[in-house]
Design an enzyme around this catalytic site. Structure first.
Site, PDB file in Angstrom:
ATOM      1  N   LYS A 173      21.123 -26.022  -1.143  1.00 14.93           N
ATOM      2  CA  LYS A 173      22.053 -24.788  -0.857  1.00 14.93           C
ATOM      3  C   LYS A 173      22.124 -24.418   0.263  1.00 14.93           C
ATOM      4  O   LYS A 173      21.160 -24.142   0.889  1.00 14.93           O
ATOM      5  CB  LYS A 173      21.927 -23.751  -1.908  1.00 14.93           C
ATOM      6  CG  LYS A 173      23.156 -22.968  -2.244  1.00 14.93           C
ATOM      7  CD  LYS A 173      22.820 -21.760  -3.494  1.00 14.93           C
ATOM      8  CE  LYS A 173      23.459 -20.668  -2.954  1.00 14.93           C
ATOM      9  NZ  LYS A 173      22.963 -19.341  -4.026  1.00 14.93           N
ATOM     10  N   LYS A 192       9.436 -15.897  -6.050  1.00 12.33           N
ATOM     11  CA  LYS A 192       9.242 -14.648  -4.883  1.00 12.33           C
ATOM     12  C   LYS A 192       7.776 -14.525  -4.721  1.00 12.33           C
ATOM     13  O   LYS A 192       7.133 -14.182  -3.920  1.00 12.33           O
ATOM     14  CB  LYS A 192      10.016 -13.692  -5.199  1.00 12.33           C
ATOM     15  CG  LYS A 192      11.467 -13.828  -4.670  1.00 12.33           C
ATOM     16  CD  LYS A 192      12.222 -12.592  -4.588  1.00 12.33           C
ATOM     17  CE  LYS A 192      13.667 -12.837  -4.132  1.00 12.33           C
ATOM     18  NZ  LYS A 192      14.277 -11.633  -3.724  1.00 12.33           N
ATOM     19  N   LYS A 212      20.619 -18.558   4.542  1.00 13.09           N
ATOM     20  CA  LYS A 212      20.355 -18.073   5.951  1.00 13.09           C
ATOM     21  C   LYS A 212      18.903 -17.853   6.130  1.00 13.09           C
ATOM     22  O   LYS A 212      18.309 -17.572   7.096  1.00 13.09           O
ATOM     23  CB  LYS A 212      20.937 -16.552   5.897  1.00 13.09           C
ATOM     24  CG  LYS A 212      20.314 -15.475   4.725  1.00 13.09           C
ATOM     25  CD  LYS A 212      21.260 -14.273   4.933  1.00 13.09           C
ATOM     26  CE  LYS A 212      21.058 -13.809   3.430  1.00 13.09           C
ATOM     27  NZ  LYS A 212      22.238 -12.933   2.862  1.00 13.09           N
TER      28      LYS A 212
END
Ligand code: TRP
Length: 343
Positions: A208, A126, A211
């Site tokens: 995977k 992140k 969204k």
């Protein structure tokens, strides 16, 4: 030796194990989130004492638009009801409405080493994807997650692969605290579901389903319309070989088979038998129809809860009240042990 007579008064009914999980209100969950995690929560909630939260405190570790955050928090709360969690049986709440989460997180920060947080792979990832906002909350996020779990003395936490490292740190922190002050926290175990569907991208089945994928054709949101679902599954990547069976190099077909299996309960062998001699066209239509039927009741219940905002608020307040009561019990215990003056 005197025989102990068990009566209804002294019987110790087997305590149901406690399970806790949280979901961040960052956008509408995908079919992957639903089949991989949420659908299982409903099953787990009948076998265990469940607490399920919308992790809105976690969401602000990346910058949020306030209106959108509020909207999505309400939506995800409504979704938890829509998937079948029963507020009479499980505790369903918004994390920010239970102040003990922030309070315990602060205390646990002081029992967590900088070095161990630096090793968290999600923090490293992140930091790269949000390089302009590497805030301290993002860094200590696993400590907040530990607080979520430990406040409820959870025995089990259903986690996907991406959260395993965070659960391990929660166990380390709990063990460390127990080691210094005596038993305070239950040490949580990971709960690995049986089916544990890992739904892959429809456009690149080696990745995977996500969204945050820039290509909306790669994922199905739980609130896509039947038309959108049909269209996306029809354009899913398969292979040029043409047979519906599970195999190596057939990631696209494997993925559709696992989606179909999750929605219908059929095994791979049964699916292969059903589509023997048929092409991908027929197969895709069947998969799309199964997904549409799977999501239809969820969508209908969601619409129902989102329309009745008074009832939604009422259920949020009720969930928070129970959660506060349980969480405060643990927090007070911790505060005493650490040496704070209890009012
Ligand atoms: N960090 C989890 C995620 O991003 C969400 C979460 C927050 C969680 N607190 C938790 C999951 C406690 C399990 C237990 O998916």
């Amino acid at each position: 030796m005197e025989e102990k007579i068990i009566t209804t008064e002294n019987a110790q009914p087997e305590r149901k194990k406690k399970i806790l999980s949280c979901i961040q209100p960052s956008g509408i969950p995908t079919l992957g989130n639903y089949l991989g995690a949420l659908k299982n929560w409903t099953k787990l909630s009948s076998d265990f004492d469940g607490a399920f939260a919308v992790a809105d405190l976690h969401a602000i570790t990346v910058r949020q638009d306030p209106k959108k955050l509020r909207q999505q928090s309400n939506e995800v709360f409504a979704l938890l009801l829509a998937i079948g969690l029963d507020p009479e049986k499980s505790i369903i709440f918004l994390q920010s409405q239970v102040p003990a989460h922030s309070q315990l997180a602060w205390i646990l920060n002081c029992y967590t080493q900088f070095g161990e947080m630096s090793r968290m792979t999600q923090f490293k990832d992140k930091s790269l994807s949000h390089a302009d906002n590497i805030n301290v909350g993002l860094f200590s996020y696993p400590v907040l997650m530990a607080a979520d779990i430990l406040l409820y003395q959870a025995d089990l936490v259903p986690v996907g692969a991406d959260q395993k490292q965070h659960l391990e740190i929660a166990r380390d922190i709990a063990n460390r605290f127990n080691g210094i002050y005596g038993k305070t926290f239950t040490i949580p175990d990971p709960y690995i579901g049986k089916s544990g569907a890992r739904v892959m991208s429809l456009q690149d089945p080696t990745k995977k389903m996500s969204k945050s994928d820039p290509n909306p054709k790669s994922y199905i949101s739980v609130f896509d319309t039947p038309e959108q679902i049909m269209k996306k599954i029809k354009s899913a990547v398969t292979d040029s070989e043409g047979g519906v069976y599970y195999g190596e190099g057939k990631e696209g077909v494997n993925n559709l088979m696992s989606i179909y299996s999750c929605c219908t309960g059929l095994t791979n062998e049964q699916i292969e038998a059903e589509f023997q001699g048929k092409g991908y066209g027929d197969f895709k239509v069947a998969v799309a129809e199964a997904v549409i039927e799977e999501l239809r009741p969820v969508r209908e219940k969601f619409d129902y809860y989102m329309k009745d905002t008074a009832e939604l608020k009422n259920l949020q307040a009720k969930g928070a009240e129970t959660a506060n009561r349980i969480a405060d019990r643990t927090l007070t215990k911790v505060m005493k042990k650490v040496g704070f003056v209890i009012p």
